[in-house]
Write an enzyme that holds these catalytic residues in place. Structure first.
Site, PDB file in Angstrom:
ATOM      1  N   SER A 124       0.831  -1.201   0.000  1.00 38.55           N
ATOM      2  CA  SER A 124       0.000   0.000   0.000  1.00 38.55           C
ATOM      3  C   SER A 124       0.863   1.248   0.000  1.00 38.55           C
ATOM      4  O   SER A 124       1.980   1.257   0.542  1.00 38.55           O
ATOM      5  CB  SER A 124      -0.864  -0.022   1.260  1.00 38.55           C
ATOM      6  OG  SER A 124      -1.442   1.245   1.483  1.00 38.55           O
ATOM      7  N   TYR A 149      -2.047  -1.484  10.800  1.00 36.21           N
ATOM      8  CA  TYR A 149      -2.300  -1.994   9.448  1.00 36.21           C
ATOM      9  C   TYR A 149      -1.124  -1.655   8.525  1.00 36.21           C
ATOM     10  O   TYR A 149      -0.558  -2.513   7.845  1.00 36.21           O
ATOM     11  CB  TYR A 149      -3.603  -1.405   8.866  1.00 36.21           C
ATOM     12  CG  TYR A 149      -3.697  -1.550   7.372  1.00 36.21           C
ATOM     13  CD1 TYR A 149      -3.957  -2.795   6.796  1.00 36.21           C
ATOM     14  CD2 TYR A 149      -3.474  -0.457   6.514  1.00 36.21           C
ATOM     15  CE1 TYR A 149      -4.001  -2.939   5.410  1.00 36.21           C
ATOM     16  CE2 TYR A 149      -3.517  -0.600   5.140  1.00 36.21           C
ATOM     17  CZ  TYR A 149      -3.779  -1.833   4.595  1.00 36.21           C
ATOM     18  OH  TYR A 149      -3.806  -1.989   3.229  1.00 36.21           O
ATOM     19  N   LYS A 153       2.026  -4.006   6.452  1.00 32.20           N
ATOM     20  CA  LYS A 153       2.449  -3.941   5.035  1.00 32.20           C
ATOM     21  C   LYS A 153       3.970  -3.749   4.946  1.00 32.20           C
ATOM     22  O   LYS A 153       4.650  -4.395   4.156  1.00 32.20           O
ATOM     23  CB  LYS A 153       1.735  -2.793   4.305  1.00 32.20           C
ATOM     24  CG  LYS A 153       0.245  -2.983   4.153  1.00 32.20           C
ATOM     25  CD  LYS A 153      -0.060  -4.161   3.254  1.00 32.20           C
ATOM     26  CE  LYS A 153      -1.521  -4.498   3.187  1.00 32.20           C
ATOM     27  NZ  LYS A 153      -1.803  -5.822   2.655  1.00 32.20           N
TER      28      LYS A 153
HETATM   29  P1  NAD Z   1     -10.871  -7.230   1.018  1.00 33.74           P
HETATM   30  O1  NAD Z   1     -11.093  -7.247   2.487  1.00 33.74           O
HETATM   31  O2  NAD Z   1     -12.050  -7.032   0.150  1.00 33.74           O
HETATM   32  O3  NAD Z   1     -10.111  -8.567   0.565  1.00 33.74           O
HETATM   33  C1  NAD Z   1      -9.256  -9.289   1.421  1.00 33.74           C
HETATM   34  C2  NAD Z   1      -9.729 -10.725   1.427  1.00 33.74           C
HETATM   35  O4  NAD Z   1      -8.878 -11.495   2.268  1.00 33.74           O
HETATM   36  C3  NAD Z   1     -11.154 -10.885   1.967  1.00 33.74           C
HETATM   37  O5  NAD Z   1     -11.906 -11.637   1.046  1.00 33.74           O
HETATM   38  C4  NAD Z   1     -10.972 -11.619   3.289  1.00 33.74           C
HETATM   39  O6  NAD Z   1     -12.071 -12.457   3.562  1.00 33.74           O
HETATM   40  C5  NAD Z   1      -9.680 -12.380   3.029  1.00 33.74           C
HETATM   41  N1  NAD Z   1      -8.906 -12.720   4.235  1.00 33.74           N
HETATM   42  C6  NAD Z   1      -8.545 -11.907   5.257  1.00 33.74           C
HETATM   43  N2  NAD Z   1      -7.828 -12.602   6.157  1.00 33.74           N
HETATM   44  C7  NAD Z   1      -7.704 -13.875   5.685  1.00 33.74           C
HETATM   45  C8  NAD Z   1      -7.092 -15.046   6.174  1.00 33.74           C
HETATM   46  N3  NAD Z   1      -6.449 -15.070   7.349  1.00 33.74           N
HETATM   47  N4  NAD Z   1      -7.146 -16.166   5.432  1.00 33.74           N
HETATM   48  C9  NAD Z   1      -7.799 -16.174   4.242  1.00 33.74           C
HETATM   49  N5  NAD Z   1      -8.438 -15.091   3.739  1.00 33.74           N
HETATM   50  C10 NAD Z   1      -8.384 -13.945   4.460  1.00 33.74           C
HETATM   51  O7  NAD Z   1      -9.760  -6.130   0.728  1.00 33.74           O
HETATM   52  P2  NAD Z   1      -9.248  -5.555  -0.655  1.00 33.74           P
HETATM   53  O8  NAD Z   1      -9.617  -4.117  -0.709  1.00 33.74           O
HETATM   54  O9  NAD Z   1      -9.628  -6.438  -1.770  1.00 33.74           O
HETATM   55  O10 NAD Z   1      -7.680  -5.619  -0.405  1.00 33.74           O
HETATM   56  C11 NAD Z   1      -6.890  -6.712  -0.839  1.00 33.74           C
HETATM   57  C12 NAD Z   1      -5.469  -6.506  -0.362  1.00 33.74           C
HETATM   58  O11 NAD Z   1      -4.981  -5.269  -0.856  1.00 33.74           O
HETATM   59  C13 NAD Z   1      -5.332  -6.437   1.162  1.00 33.74           C
HETATM   60  O12 NAD Z   1      -4.131  -7.070   1.536  1.00 33.74           O
HETATM   61  C14 NAD Z   1      -5.260  -4.961   1.431  1.00 33.74           C
HETATM   62  O13 NAD Z   1      -4.574  -4.661   2.620  1.00 33.74           O
HETATM   63  C15 NAD Z   1      -4.505  -4.463   0.209  1.00 33.74           C
HETATM   64  N6  NAD Z   1      -4.747  -3.057  -0.083  1.00 33.74           N
HETATM   65  C16 NAD Z   1      -6.030  -2.612  -0.243  1.00 33.74           C
HETATM   66  C17 NAD Z   1      -6.264  -1.269  -0.482  1.00 33.74           C
HETATM   67  C18 NAD Z   1      -7.664  -0.728  -0.625  1.00 33.74           C
HETATM   68  O14 NAD Z   1      -7.842   0.471  -0.516  1.00 33.74           O
HETATM   69  N7  NAD Z   1      -8.670  -1.546  -0.897  1.00 33.74           N
HETATM   70  C19 NAD Z   1      -5.178  -0.384  -0.587  1.00 33.74           C
HETATM   71  C20 NAD Z   1      -3.887  -0.863  -0.436  1.00 33.74           C
HETATM   72  C21 NAD Z   1      -3.679  -2.217  -0.191  1.00 33.74           C
HETATM   73  C1  UD1 Z   2      -6.911   4.927   3.234  1.00 35.05           C
HETATM   74  C2  UD1 Z   2      -6.178   4.221   4.338  1.00 35.05           C
HETATM   75  C3  UD1 Z   2      -4.737   3.974   3.924  1.00 35.05           C
HETATM   76  C4  UD1 Z   2      -4.664   3.229   2.600  1.00 35.05           C
HETATM   77  C5  UD1 Z   2      -5.411   4.053   1.549  1.00 35.05           C
HETATM   78  C6  UD1 Z   2      -5.412   3.382   0.192  1.00 35.05           C
HETATM   79  C7  UD1 Z   2      -7.384   5.079   6.295  1.00 35.05           C
HETATM   80  C8  UD1 Z   2      -7.321   5.969   7.503  1.00 35.05           C
HETATM   81  N1  UD1 Z   2      -6.284   5.069   5.516  1.00 35.05           N
HETATM   82  O1  UD1 Z   2      -6.378   6.228   3.211  1.00 35.05           O
HETATM   83  O2  UD1 Z   2      -4.073   3.208   4.903  1.00 35.05           O
HETATM   84  O3  UD1 Z   2      -3.334   3.071   2.194  1.00 35.05           O
HETATM   85  O4  UD1 Z   2      -6.767   4.246   1.998  1.00 35.05           O
HETATM   86  O5  UD1 Z   2      -6.478   2.540   0.059  1.00 35.05           O
HETATM   87  O6  UD1 Z   2      -8.362   4.365   6.080  1.00 35.05           O
HETATM   88  N2  UD1 Z   2     -12.540  11.296   3.572  1.00 35.05           N
HETATM   89  C9  UD1 Z   2     -13.572  12.100   3.942  1.00 35.05           C
HETATM   90  N3  UD1 Z   2     -14.719  11.525   4.418  1.00 35.05           N
HETATM   91  C10 UD1 Z   2     -14.867  10.175   4.545  1.00 35.05           C
HETATM   92  C11 UD1 Z   2     -13.798   9.346   4.161  1.00 35.05           C
HETATM   93  C12 UD1 Z   2     -12.647   9.941   3.684  1.00 35.05           C
HETATM   94  O7  UD1 Z   2     -13.483  13.329   3.850  1.00 35.05           O
HETATM   95  O8  UD1 Z   2     -15.926   9.720   5.002  1.00 35.05           O
HETATM   96  C13 UD1 Z   2     -11.314  11.908   3.010  1.00 35.05           C
HETATM   97  C14 UD1 Z   2     -10.031  11.603   3.745  1.00 35.05           C
HETATM   98  O9  UD1 Z   2      -9.795  12.538   4.762  1.00 35.05           O
HETATM   99  C15 UD1 Z   2      -8.999  11.653   2.626  1.00 35.05           C
HETATM  100  C16 UD1 Z   2      -9.780  11.187   1.394  1.00 35.05           C
HETATM  101  O10 UD1 Z   2     -11.152  11.367   1.704  1.00 35.05           O
HETATM  102  O11 UD1 Z   2      -8.587  12.964   2.415  1.00 35.05           O
HETATM  103  C17 UD1 Z   2      -9.566   9.726   1.065  1.00 35.05           C
HETATM  104  O12 UD1 Z   2      -9.809   8.948   2.227  1.00 35.05           O
HETATM  105  P1  UD1 Z   2      -9.812   7.348   2.193  1.00 35.05           P
HETATM  106  O13 UD1 Z   2     -10.695   6.878   1.105  1.00 35.05           O
HETATM  107  O14 UD1 Z   2     -10.084   6.870   3.578  1.00 35.05           O
HETATM  108  O15 UD1 Z   2      -8.314   6.983   1.742  1.00 35.05           O
HETATM  109  P2  UD1 Z   2      -6.911   7.424   2.384  1.00 35.05           P
HETATM  110  O16 UD1 Z   2      -7.044   8.520   3.346  1.00 35.05           O
HETATM  111  O17 UD1 Z   2      -5.984   7.671   1.257  1.00 35.05           O
END
Ligand code: NAD
Ligand code: UD1
Length: 336
Positions: A124, A149, A153
């Site tokens: 991330s 969290y 990572k």
């Molecule tokens: P998500 O929660 O939708 O997907 C994660 C999946 O992993 C889920 O289906 C959950 O059931 C499964 N899971 C969790 N723990 C597990 C375990 N112990 N064993 C087996 N399955 C397990 O999240 P996502 O948004 O699809 O994110 C996927 C990956 O990308 C995650 O590692 C997350 O940290 C990373 N990531 C997500 C974002 C974002 O904004 N969505 C940003 C940066 C990184």
């Molecule tokens: C989130 C995660 C970060 C992750 C990133 C990418 C948190 C605190 N941080 O950050 O660890 O790497 O996503 O997926 O969850 N905002 C509002 N109102 C809301 C929600 C968000 O104003 O209800 C604003 C936030 O202040 C920010 C922007 O929207 O400025 C985006 O927020 P968000 O979607 O939570 O993403 P990140 O802050 O980038």
């Protein structure tokens, strides 16, 4: 030969399954469904018209994992499985470290004992911390995460780098995602949080009438309109980045890090306006106090992924908003 997708029923995982199947890869999926459900995988089959095996399995269960490796000829892993809520990780750090780091260690051991040493890991932008200037570049120093969290990572990135140093057969790609939003254009799969912690899911739940009003976390940042600026990337573009990462990881060894972002910064108010314009819906909002730990700017320099992987994000903010809304309005209660 098959690619194992851990956490494949989740938001990014399910979209990546679609792109891998469309690109002709064989996949095997595992998930413990702690934040997803098998219906997402059934919909992946519906979208692609292709079949694949999926298992209910926890990445902390070495025996269960080993069985999956033995039953399928796994040549590489895309590792999405993990817990991802920043706020929750501050309340339950032990659960986050045990699940994300403990689970990854177990999985890496099972990979090694099955002689599978190719992995693409979901990292991330959070690893860049608060001190680096934007745009974030892969060569910048990391190590200033502000929540458990983010720290999981960073540690997992370090663990993967260490095992690769010790054993040169490993091939590791670390993908640092910026802000994934949007949904598959079919409207069949998307993000379905029970409580929306992030901006786009909150906007779409306001749009569908589940929440009354968006709280904008602060308008006093040093940005053009005072609200936080982020690099929103369409989840289908992100998923395509994984296909490129798999192509890259297969014939190589060593570690490579890539940002997956668009390189464009969009403010909270700009995203609200884009959603309103794209979907012709009014999103009521109020300005509230800034959220603890937030930074003003977070966006990528995505050049390396383009130069090395030949990947770049193609979808516009308008498409992100349209596709989010199609998914949300067709599935107001997610997969339920
Ligand atoms: P998500 O929660 O939708 O997907 C994660 C999946 O992993 C889920 O289906 C959950 O059931 C499964 N899971 C969790 N723990 C597990 C375990 N112990 N064993 C087996 N399955 C397990 O999240 P996502 O948004 O699809 O994110 C996927 C990956 O990308 C995650 O590692 C997350 O940290 C990373 N990531 C997500 C974002 C974002 O904004 N969505 C940003 C940066 C990184
Ligand atoms: C989130 C995660 C970060 C992750 C990133 C990418 C948190 C605190 N941080 O950050 O660890 O790497 O996503 O997926 O969850 N905002 C509002 N109102 C809301 C929600 C968000 O104003 O209800 C604003 C936030 O202040 C920010 C922007 O929207 O400025 C985006 O927020 P968000 O979607 O939570 O993403 P990140 O802050 O980038």
């Amino acid at each position: 030969m098959s690619i194992l997708i851990t956490g494949g029923a989740g938001y990014i995982g399910s979209h990546t399954c679609v792109e891998l199947l469309d690109a002709g890869y064989e996949i095997t999926v595992l998930d413990n469904y702690c934040n997803s459900c098998p219906e997402a995988l059934e919909r992946v089959k519906k979208i692609t018209g292709k079949d694949f095996k999926y298992y209910e399995c926890d990445i902390r269960d070495a025996e269960g994992l080993d069985k999956i490796f033995k039953e399928n000829n796994i040549e590489a892993v895309i590792h999405f499985a993990g817990l991802k809520a920043v706020g929750e990780s501050c309340q339950k750090p032990l659960e986050y470290y045990a699940n994300n780091i403990g689970g990854t260690l177990t999985m890496l051991e099972v990979m090694r004992s099955n002689n599978c040493k190719k992995i693409v890991f979901s990292s991330s932008a959070t690893v860049y911390g608060a001190e680096n200037p934007v745009p974030f570049v892969e060569t910048m120093k990391t190590g200033t995460t502000t929540n458990p969290y983010g720290t999981t990572k960073l540690y997992i990135e370090t663990i993967l780098q260490d095992i690769s140093k010790a054993d040169d057969q490993w091939s590791v790609v670390l993908l640092r995602y910026f802000n994934p939003v949007g949904a598959h254009e079919s409207g069949l799969i998307g993000e379905a949080p029970s409580f929306p912690n992030n901006l786009m899911p909150y906007i779409s739940q306001v749009a569908v009438g589940k929440r009354e009003c968006l709280s904008v976390y602060g308008d006093c940042y040093d940005t053009p309109d005072g609200t936080g600026v982020r690099d929103y990337i369409h989840v289908v573009d992100l998923a395509k980045g994984h296909v490129k990462a798999i192509e890259y990881v297969m014939p190589r060894t060593g570690v490579e890090i890539f940002n997956l972002g668009t390189g464009n910064g969009v403010s909270v108010l700009e995203l609200v306006k884009a959603f309103e314009d794209a979907n012709n819906i009014k999103i009521p909002y109020k300005i509230v106090e800034p959220r603890a730990g937030d930074i003003a700017y977070c966006y990528s320099n995505p050049e390396k992924a383009y130069k090395v992987l030949g990947w770049k994000a193609e979808k516009s903010v308008k498409e992100m908003c349209e596709d989010t809304w199609r998914w949300q309005k067709n599935n107001p209660d997610g997969y339920n």
